[in-house]
Design a protein around this motif. Structure first.
Motif, PDB file in Angstrom:
ATOM      1  N   LEU A  87      26.001 -38.325   2.663  1.00 16.78           N
ATOM      2  CA  LEU A  87      24.564 -37.909   3.163  1.00 16.78           C
ATOM      3  C   LEU A  87      24.302 -36.854   3.376  1.00 16.78           C
ATOM      4  CD1 LEU A  87      23.976 -41.308   5.503  1.00 16.78           C
ATOM      5  CD2 LEU A  87      23.054 -40.511   3.064  1.00 16.78           C
ATOM      6  N   GLU A  88      25.139 -35.888   2.885  1.00 17.93           N
ATOM      7  CA  GLU A  88      25.183 -34.329   3.267  1.00 17.93           C
ATOM      8  C   GLU A  88      23.696 -33.816   2.798  1.00 17.93           C
ATOM      9  OE1 GLU A  88      28.528 -31.996   2.631  1.00 17.93           O
ATOM     10  OE2 GLU A  88      29.502 -33.904   1.680  1.00 17.93           O
ATOM     11  N   VAL A  89      23.099 -33.040   3.462  1.00 18.14           N
ATOM     12  CA  VAL A  89      21.671 -32.513   3.206  1.00 18.14           C
ATOM     13  C   VAL A  89      22.201 -31.206   2.622  1.00 18.14           C
ATOM     14  CG1 VAL A  89      19.696 -31.442   3.980  1.00 18.14           C
ATOM     15  CG2 VAL A  89      20.505 -33.571   4.792  1.00 18.14           C
ATOM     16  N   GLU A  90      21.469 -30.999   1.181  1.00 23.22           N
ATOM     17  CA  GLU A  90      21.812 -29.693   0.491  1.00 23.22           C
ATOM     18  C   GLU A  90      21.469 -28.549   1.179  1.00 23.22           C
ATOM     19  OE1 GLU A  90      20.815 -27.565  -3.727  1.00 23.22           O
ATOM     20  OE2 GLU A  90      19.823 -29.541  -3.514  1.00 23.22           O
ATOM     21  N   GLY A  91      22.340 -27.553   1.431  1.00 20.11           N
ATOM     22  CA  GLY A  91      22.301 -26.373   2.242  1.00 20.11           C
ATOM     23  C   GLY A  91      22.222 -26.519   3.781  1.00 20.11           C
ATOM     24  N   GLY A  92      22.575 -27.812   4.141  1.00 24.54           N
ATOM     25  CA  GLY A  92      22.752 -28.073   5.585  1.00 24.54           C
ATOM     26  C   GLY A  92      23.998 -27.514   6.345  1.00 24.54           C
ATOM     27  N   GLY A  93      24.885 -27.106   5.577  1.00 23.42           N
ATOM     28  CA  GLY A  93      26.102 -26.796   6.119  1.00 23.42           C
ATOM     29  C   GLY A  93      26.868 -27.789   7.136  1.00 23.42           C
ATOM     30  N   THR A  94      26.890 -29.153   6.383  1.00 27.53           N
ATOM     31  CA  THR A  94      27.472 -30.063   7.260  1.00 27.53           C
ATOM     32  C   THR A  94      28.640 -30.064   7.415  1.00 27.53           C
ATOM     33  OG1 THR A  94      25.787 -31.433   5.789  1.00 27.53           O
ATOM     34  CG2 THR A  94      27.422 -32.748   7.288  1.00 27.53           C
ATOM     35  N   ARG A  95      29.598 -29.670   6.621  1.00 29.26           N
ATOM     36  CA  ARG A  95      31.087 -29.440   6.953  1.00 29.26           C
ATOM     37  C   ARG A  95      31.284 -28.465   8.090  1.00 29.26           C
ATOM     38  NH1 ARG A  95      34.893 -31.990   3.599  1.00 29.26           N
ATOM     39  NH2 ARG A  95      33.484 -33.266   2.064  1.00 29.26           N
ATOM     40  N   GLU A  96      30.621 -27.310   7.696  1.00 28.53           N
ATOM     41  CA  GLU A  96      30.791 -26.183   8.705  1.00 28.53           C
ATOM     42  C   GLU A  96      30.320 -26.638  10.201  1.00 28.53           C
ATOM     43  OE1 GLU A  96      29.350 -25.806   5.825  1.00 28.53           O
ATOM     44  OE2 GLU A  96      30.389 -24.683   4.587  1.00 28.53           O
ATOM     45  N   ARG A  97      29.247 -27.274  10.205  1.00 29.21           N
ATOM     46  CA  ARG A  97      28.946 -27.951  11.496  1.00 29.21           C
ATOM     47  C   ARG A  97      29.722 -28.801  12.089  1.00 29.21           C
ATOM     48  NH1 ARG A  97      25.055 -30.727  12.316  1.00 29.21           N
ATOM     49  NH2 ARG A  97      24.253 -31.610  10.327  1.00 29.21           N
ATOM     50  N   ALA A  98      30.492 -29.635  11.310  1.00 25.07           N
ATOM     51  CA  ALA A  98      31.542 -30.508  11.776  1.00 25.07           C
ATOM     52  C   ALA A  98      32.783 -29.723  12.467  1.00 25.07           C
ATOM     53  CB  ALA A  98      32.051 -31.313  10.688  1.00 25.07           C
ATOM     54  N   GLN A  99      33.220 -28.602  11.511  1.00 27.35           N
ATOM     55  CA  GLN A  99      34.239 -27.921  12.115  1.00 27.35           C
ATOM     56  C   GLN A  99      33.654 -27.093  13.454  1.00 27.35           C
ATOM     57  OE1 GLN A  99      37.382 -27.980  10.892  1.00 27.35           O
ATOM     58  NE2 GLN A  99      37.042 -29.097   9.001  1.00 27.35           N
ATOM     59  N   SER A 100      32.841 -26.674  13.736  1.00 23.54           N
ATOM     60  CA  SER A 100      32.281 -25.904  14.787  1.00 23.54           C
ATOM     61  C   SER A 100      32.207 -27.030  15.992  1.00 23.54           C
ATOM     62  CB  SER A 100      30.890 -25.570  14.550  1.00 23.54           C
ATOM     63  OG  SER A 100      30.495 -25.011  15.760  1.00 23.54           O
ATOM     64  N   MET A 101      31.850 -28.217  15.608  1.00 26.23           N
ATOM     65  CA  MET A 101      31.927 -29.046  16.676  1.00 26.23           C
ATOM     66  C   MET A 101      33.244 -29.578  17.096  1.00 26.23           C
ATOM     67  SD  MET A 101      28.415 -31.304  16.237  1.00 26.23           S
ATOM     68  CE  MET A 101      28.302 -31.408  14.546  1.00 26.23           C
ATOM     69  N   ILE A 102      34.217 -29.658  16.163  1.00 29.87           N
ATOM     70  CA  ILE A 102      35.433 -30.022  16.198  1.00 29.87           C
ATOM     71  C   ILE A 102      36.259 -28.843  17.289  1.00 29.87           C
ATOM     72  CG2 ILE A 102      37.927 -30.219  15.296  1.00 29.87           C
ATOM     73  CD1 ILE A 102      36.481 -31.710  12.953  1.00 29.87           C
ATOM     74  N   ALA A 103      35.973 -27.602  16.925  1.00 33.41           N
ATOM     75  CA  ALA A 103      36.552 -26.572  17.645  1.00 33.41           C
ATOM     76  C   ALA A 103      35.955 -26.581  19.240  1.00 33.41           C
ATOM     77  CB  ALA A 103      36.163 -25.442  17.055  1.00 33.41           C
ATOM     78  N   ALA A 104      34.579 -26.771  19.301  1.00 30.45           N
ATOM     79  CA  ALA A 104      34.119 -26.896  20.462  1.00 30.45           C
ATOM     80  C   ALA A 104      34.543 -28.137  21.602  1.00 30.45           C
ATOM     81  CB  ALA A 104      32.522 -27.249  20.468  1.00 30.45           C
ATOM     82  N   LEU A 105      35.129 -29.146  20.748  1.00 31.33           N
ATOM     83  CA  LEU A 105      35.612 -30.167  21.521  1.00 31.33           C
ATOM     84  C   LEU A 105      36.793 -30.215  21.911  1.00 31.33           C
ATOM     85  CD1 LEU A 105      33.566 -33.106  20.119  1.00 31.33           C
ATOM     86  CD2 LEU A 105      33.448 -32.451  22.522  1.00 31.33           C
ATOM     87  N   GLU A 106      37.688 -29.156  21.269  1.00 29.33           N
ATOM     88  CA  GLU A 106      39.207 -29.097  21.299  1.00 29.33           C
ATOM     89  C   GLU A 106      39.972 -29.137  22.757  1.00 29.33           C
ATOM     90  OE1 GLU A 106      43.063 -29.014  20.036  1.00 29.33           O
ATOM     91  OE2 GLU A 106      41.252 -29.080  18.663  1.00 29.33           O
ATOM     92  N   PRO A 107      39.040 -28.502  23.831  1.00 30.29           N
ATOM     93  CA  PRO A 107      39.496 -28.614  24.966  1.00 30.29           C
ATOM     94  C   PRO A 107      39.547 -29.878  25.796  1.00 30.29           C
ATOM     95  CG  PRO A 107      38.094 -26.838  24.546  1.00 30.29           C
ATOM     96  CD  PRO A 107      37.906 -27.392  23.647  1.00 30.29           C
ATOM     97  N   TYR A 108      38.703 -30.868  25.261  1.00 30.83           N
ATOM     98  CA  TYR A 108      38.463 -31.955  26.020  1.00 30.83           C
ATOM     99  C   TYR A 108      39.171 -33.333  25.403  1.00 30.83           C
ATOM    100  CZ  TYR A 108      34.784 -28.703  27.419  1.00 30.83           C
ATOM    101  OH  TYR A 108      33.969 -27.464  27.841  1.00 30.83           O
ATOM    102  N   GLU A 109      39.119 -33.989  26.453  1.00 30.26           N
ATOM    103  CA  GLU A 109      39.738 -35.666  26.224  1.00 30.26           C
ATOM    104  C   GLU A 109      38.372 -36.371  25.354  1.00 30.26           C
ATOM    105  OE1 GLU A 109      41.976 -38.698  25.168  1.00 30.26           O
ATOM    106  OE2 GLU A 109      42.554 -36.383  25.573  1.00 30.26           O
ATOM    107  N   THR A 110      38.406 -36.757  24.187  1.00 25.81           N
ATOM    108  CA  THR A 110      37.182 -37.113  23.559  1.00 25.81           C
ATOM    109  C   THR A 110      37.335 -38.480  23.760  1.00 25.81           C
ATOM    110  OG1 THR A 110      38.204 -36.984  21.456  1.00 25.81           O
ATOM    111  CG2 THR A 110      36.505 -35.223  22.050  1.00 25.81           C
ATOM    112  N   GLU A 111      36.011 -39.287  23.531  1.00 26.63           N
ATOM    113  CA  GLU A 111      36.100 -40.987  23.304  1.00 26.63           C
ATOM    114  C   GLU A 111      36.720 -41.691  22.211  1.00 26.63           C
ATOM    115  OE1 GLU A 111      32.195 -41.963  23.461  1.00 26.63           O
ATOM    116  OE2 GLU A 111      31.525 -40.749  24.900  1.00 26.63           O
ATOM    117  N   ALA A 112      37.363 -42.590  22.542  1.00 26.86           N
ATOM    118  CA  ALA A 112      37.957 -43.294  21.332  1.00 26.86           C
ATOM    119  C   ALA A 112      37.193 -43.354  20.254  1.00 26.86           C
ATOM    120  CB  ALA A 112      38.138 -44.721  21.694  1.00 26.86           C
ATOM    121  N   GLY A 113      35.755 -43.716  20.183  1.00 32.90           N
ATOM    122  CA  GLY A 113      34.983 -43.689  19.092  1.00 32.90           C
ATOM    123  C   GLY A 113      35.005 -42.379  18.298  1.00 32.90           C
TER     124      GLY A 113
END
Length: 220
Positions: A117-143
């Protein structure tokens, strides 16, 4: 055709709104930026971020369906809105507001990646990597960890997936059967695929033994 045209227009509107919100944030007007995003979501999607955070992922995805299945544009818009809100709250040091938004947005984004369900030109993978990096310092939910576990496995990052499996196993965030199924899938891989995933066969076998020991300990 009407639905497709509507979604394309909505995607364009979302881009405009998010650009405006980013500009307000840069001008030192974070509350106005947040209000801009929330008003757009309420007006166009009948959804506020508080509601999105309170819904299960399954119920939220059901709301984002026009024809019985979640559509790429709506998923991308909600994920992008929540991500930008998260970034604004993070800039204000409000982790209790930013982290849940990053997590929900990341899970929606990974759902899109895993389901074509990637939107063309939406940078989906790049956004995912950015959020993974932002969450790195935190303990995330099991989900969130489970979503990452599945995504890393599908992407062939087996060692990373295994690390997440054990994190989940230590907190009862995943069943012993799910972990066993993971190793069954890996066992069927050829050695080259396992090497590429940074989990050679001998290390995979050792991991399986450790998983069995962990689940026996948990069950005991």
């Amino acid at each position: 055709m009407f639905e497709r045209d509507y979604l394309i227009r909505l995607l364009a509107q979302a881009g405009t709104v998010l650009a405006r919100a980013a500009g307000l944030k840069d001008l030192g007007k974070p509350q106005e930026a947040l209000q801009t995003i929330d008003e757009f979501m309420s007006r166009e999607l009948r959804l506020r971020s508080r509601l999105a955070l309170g819904l299960t992922d399954e119920d939220l995805l059901s709301m984002l369906s026009l024809t019985g299945n979640p559509n790429a544009e709506s998923v991308a818009i909600v994920a992008s809105c929540l991500q930008q809100e998260a970034e604004i709250y993070a800039s204000l040091g409000e982790e209790n507001e930013s982290v849940p938004r990053f997590e929900k947005a990341l899970r929606l984004t990974l759902f899109a990646l895993r389901n074509g369900l990637e939107v063309e030109g939406g940078g989906t993978r790049e956004r995912a990597q950015s959020m993974i990096a932002a969450l790195e310092p935190y303990e995330t939910e099991a989900g969130t960890k489970k979503a990452l576990f599945s995504w890393h496995e599908e992407e062939g990052r087996f060692a990373t997936a295994e690390n997440l499996l054990f994190e989940l196993g230590e907190t009862d965030g995943i069943s012993s059967e799910e972990g066993h199924a993971f190793y069954v899938r890996l066992f069927a891989m050829d050695d080259a695929a396992l090497e590429a995933g940074e989990l050679p066969r001998d290390e995979m076998e050792e991991g399986r033994r450790q998983w069995d020991a962990l689940t026996r300990e948990n069950e005991g």
